[in-house]
Motif scaffolding. Structure first.
Motif, PDB file in Angstrom:
ATOM      1  N   LEU A  29       0.846  -1.187   0.000  1.00 31.47           N
ATOM      2  CA  LEU A  29       0.000   0.000   0.000  1.00 31.47           C
ATOM      3  C   LEU A  29       0.885   1.242   0.000  1.00 31.47           C
ATOM      4  O   LEU A  29       1.771   1.381   0.842  1.00 31.47           O
ATOM      5  CB  LEU A  29      -0.888   0.008   1.241  1.00 31.47           C
ATOM      6  CG  LEU A  29      -1.742   1.252   1.489  1.00 31.47           C
ATOM      7  CD1 LEU A  29      -2.769   1.430   0.377  1.00 31.47           C
ATOM      8  CD2 LEU A  29      -2.431   1.160   2.835  1.00 31.47           C
ATOM      9  N   VAL A  72      -4.830   6.801  -1.232  1.00 40.59           N
ATOM     10  CA  VAL A  72      -4.143   5.692  -1.887  1.00 40.59           C
ATOM     11  C   VAL A  72      -3.532   6.135  -3.214  1.00 40.59           C
ATOM     12  O   VAL A  72      -4.208   6.707  -4.066  1.00 40.59           O
ATOM     13  CB  VAL A  72      -5.116   4.527  -2.137  1.00 40.59           C
ATOM     14  CG1 VAL A  72      -4.443   3.424  -2.947  1.00 40.59           C
ATOM     15  CG2 VAL A  72      -5.639   3.981  -0.817  1.00 40.59           C
ATOM     16  N   LEU A 120      -2.278   0.245  -4.584  1.00 36.76           N
ATOM     17  CA  LEU A 120      -2.568  -0.839  -3.650  1.00 36.76           C
ATOM     18  C   LEU A 120      -2.486  -2.144  -4.417  1.00 36.76           C
ATOM     19  O   LEU A 120      -3.235  -2.358  -5.371  1.00 36.76           O
ATOM     20  CB  LEU A 120      -3.958  -0.668  -3.046  1.00 36.76           C
ATOM     21  CG  LEU A 120      -4.486  -1.807  -2.165  1.00 36.76           C
ATOM     22  CD1 LEU A 120      -3.562  -2.049  -0.988  1.00 36.76           C
ATOM     23  CD2 LEU A 120      -5.887  -1.484  -1.669  1.00 36.76           C
TER      24      LEU A 120
END
Length: 244
Positions: free
Chosen positions: A176, A215, A218
């Motif tokens: 991540l 994000v 990921l």
């Protein structure tokens, strides 16, 4: 290294939030009151938006957008098509989410430019914490990534786990990458536990994650492989669906 129990990332169930194939049998999309528990919606500003792509083994590539289109005293308004992109393409969801409890209060569905139909919210059960017998390692590193031609500070969290299953052990790798400058940040509680979690285990940590920011990428690699990527982001979003 620090050894402590870990809630590993919920990955695509929580962050991509793409409905199951059962959704194709419904005449309207399902919106759970828990749909935004994994995001720190209180950090959103009016106009924030991100566009992401999701690639999964054996599935068509998907692209969706999340946008903050209003901030009020107690709620934030979010317009998105991650819920609809696969089975209700060309439509969006507009929902209000509590700033304190992160629960959906109202949700409307329809085509951009039209008046939305209000949906009845579902009360989907929270993800099963999973099996705490998983073991593995996790490493947190600081770095930088170029997004839309600009360099951003990032935090990378890489988790490798192994869990005894039927036959060979189940091994997973999760990577991540977060950036504090990207909107739609994940939510972490006062103990530093990220809400986007479904599996506990005994993990040997190298470094401590802050979980700050949205994000950038990921990656999940286990029995199947999935990748979620940030394509674009901005601060000029406006609602396209009118409230019913």
């Amino acid at each position: 290294m620090l050894s402590r129990p870990l809630h590993a990332l919920a990955l695509f169930a929580a962050l991509a939030c793409i409905p199951s194939t059962a959704a194709a049998q419904h005449s309207k999309p399902d919106v759970s009151e828990n749909a935004w528990l994994d995001h720190d919606v209180a950090t959103l500003k009016n106009g924030d938006w991100v566009k992401r792509t999701l690639e999964r083994d054996g599935e068509a590539k998907l692209e969706y957008r999340l946008a903050c289109v209003g901030v009020e005293a107690d709620v934030v308004w979010i317009e998105e098509d991650r819920t609809t992109v696969e089975y209700f393409p060309g439509t969006v969801i507009l929902c209000s989410v509590g700033l304190k409890d992160r629960k959906v209060k109202r949700a409307f569905w329809g085509k951009p430019g039209e008046k939305g139909v209000e949906l009845n919210l579902t009360r989907a059960m929270l993800a099963d914490p999973g099996n705490d017998a998983a073991t593995g390692t996790a490493e947190v590193t600081a770095g930088k990534a170029t997004i839309q031609g600009k360099e951003h500070v990032t935090e990378t969290i890489e988790i490798r786990t192994e869990l005894e299953g039927f036959g060979a052990p189940v091994k997973t790798r999760q990577v991540l990458v977060l950036s504090p400058e990207i909107p739609f940040a994940l939510y972490a509680d006062e103990n530093g536990i990220c809400r986007a979690s479904i599996q506990e285990g005994k993990i040997e940590w190298k470094g401590k994650p802050t979980w700050k920011g949205g994000v950038v990428t990921l990656l999940f690699d286990g029995r199947t492989k999935s990748t979620l990527k940030l394509m674009e982001w901005g601060t000029d979003a406006k609602a396209t669906l009118r409230r019913g």
